[in-house]
Write an enzyme that holds these catalytic residues in place. Structure first.
Site, mmCIF file in Angstrom:
data_model
loop_
_atom_site.group_PDB
_atom_site.id
_atom_site.type_symbol
_atom_site.label_atom_id
_atom_site.label_comp_id
_atom_site.label_asym_id
_atom_site.label_seq_id
_atom_site.Cartn_x
_atom_site.Cartn_y
_atom_site.Cartn_z
ATOM 1 N N ASP A 17 0.795 -1.248 0.000
ATOM 2 C CA ASP A 17 0.000 0.000 0.000
ATOM 3 C C ASP A 17 0.824 1.295 0.000
ATOM 4 O O ASP A 17 0.532 2.215 0.777
ATOM 5 C CB ASP A 17 -0.974 0.020 1.201
ATOM 6 C CG ASP A 17 -1.977 -1.119 1.165
ATOM 7 O OD1 ASP A 17 -1.942 -1.930 0.222
ATOM 8 O OD2 ASP A 17 -2.807 -1.203 2.102
ATOM 9 N N LYS A 114 -7.096 -4.961 -2.890
ATOM 10 C CA LYS A 114 -7.865 -5.485 -1.751
ATOM 11 C C LYS A 114 -8.837 -4.432 -1.238
ATOM 12 O O LYS A 114 -8.628 -3.237 -1.437
ATOM 13 C CB LYS A 114 -6.928 -5.963 -0.642
ATOM 14 C CG LYS A 114 -6.002 -4.893 -0.155
ATOM 15 C CD LYS A 114 -4.913 -5.478 0.723
ATOM 16 C CE LYS A 114 -3.975 -4.394 1.175
ATOM 17 N NZ LYS A 114 -4.652 -3.265 1.863
ATOM 18 N N CYS A 158 -2.163 -2.984 7.565
ATOM 19 C CA CYS A 158 -2.054 -3.865 6.396
ATOM 20 C C CYS A 158 -0.766 -4.678 6.373
ATOM 21 O O CYS A 158 -0.765 -5.833 5.939
ATOM 22 C CB CYS A 158 -2.252 -3.067 5.120
ATOM 23 S SG CYS A 158 -3.980 -2.533 4.975
HETATM 24 C C1 VGL Z 1 -4.874 0.441 5.754
HETATM 25 C C2 VGL Z 1 -6.472 1.282 7.148
HETATM 26 C C3 VGL Z 1 -7.425 1.165 6.171
HETATM 27 C C4 VGL Z 1 -3.435 0.064 5.560
HETATM 28 C C5 VGL Z 1 -5.812 0.300 4.764
HETATM 29 O O1 VGL Z 1 -2.964 0.076 4.399
HETATM 30 O O2 VGL Z 1 -2.766 -0.229 6.566
HETATM 31 N N1 VGL Z 1 -5.219 0.922 6.950
HETATM 32 N N2 VGL Z 1 -7.082 0.658 4.983
#
Ligand code: VGL
Ligand code: ZN
Length: 204
Positions: A17, A114, A158
């Site tokens: 991410d 995701k 994540c």
């Molecule tokens: C994430 C919160 C919501 C992350 C993704 O990438 O850690 N955290 N969505």
């Protein structure tokens, strides 16, 4: 960071991410921009690199403003368990969901998205919050990859959830902590570090 001695055929780097939403957007994580050069440098040491991408529809269940009278970071109960409500982030087709422009890993072989189902969140790149498999474990297993290194954002969500599922699914998994950045709200980083260590995730 020193050179890792890795068996390239059976090892992959998973870059979690590294998207605008977590760096400059609504869910910006402190220090997240600082880890990108290190991630780029590390990625050059791996033949196999996989990127993950948080990728939510605009009406996603994890956004606080899709619920009545809810605030960011409040929790609600859903059929699959507890869900934290986040600021709107990484909406499909917006710049917030794009990888950061400084991320420079042209040889990445797979992008796994995701959180793209309206009613299900997914911190983990392996298993969605309701228990559905993403297919990543199958991909890795069928290609003979059993050893994983994880970097990216957020250490306590994540990255941690992906690392813990990796170990549960039988992979050898190491988190390179200096190449991660954490949300760290209400002690969430310490909780995640303990849980990862308890499950056998290696942290270097
Ligand atoms: C994430 C919160 C919501 C992350 C993704 O990438 O850690 N955290 N969505
Ligand atoms: Zn998300």
């Amino acid at each position: 960071m020193q050179n890792l001695s890795i068996e390239q055929n059976r090892t992959a780097l998973i870059v979690v991410d590294v998207q605008n939403g977590f760096i400059t957007g609504n869910l910006a994580v402190l220090g997240a921009d600082k880890i990108i050069p290190l991630i780029n440098q590390l990625a050059r040491q791996f033949h196999h690199v996989i990127l993950t991408q948080d990728y939510h529809p605009a009406n996603h269940i994890s956004f606080f403003d899709n619920h009545v009278d809810k605030q960011p970071f409040e929790s609600i109960r859903l059929p699959y368990g507890e869900q934290i409500l986040w600021p709107r982030h990484c909406v499909q087709g917006t710049a917030d969901a794009d990888f950061h422009q400084d991320l420079d890993i042209t040889h990445a072989e797979l992008i796994i998205r995701k959180g793209y189902q309206q009613a299900v969140d997914s911190y983990s790149a392996f298993v969605e919050a309701d228990g559905t498999y993403t297919g990543l474990a199958g991909y890795l297993q069928q290609r003979g990859i059993d050893t994983l290194y994880l970097v990216g954002i957020a250490t306590d969500y994540c990255v941690a959830w992906t690392a813990m599922d990796a170990v549960k699914l039988g992979f050898d998994c190491t988190v390179v902590q200096e190449a991660t950045a954490a949300i760290d709200k209400d002690g969430s980083l310490q909780v995640a570090m303990r849980q990862m260590q308890h499950l056998g995730v290696k942290i270097i």
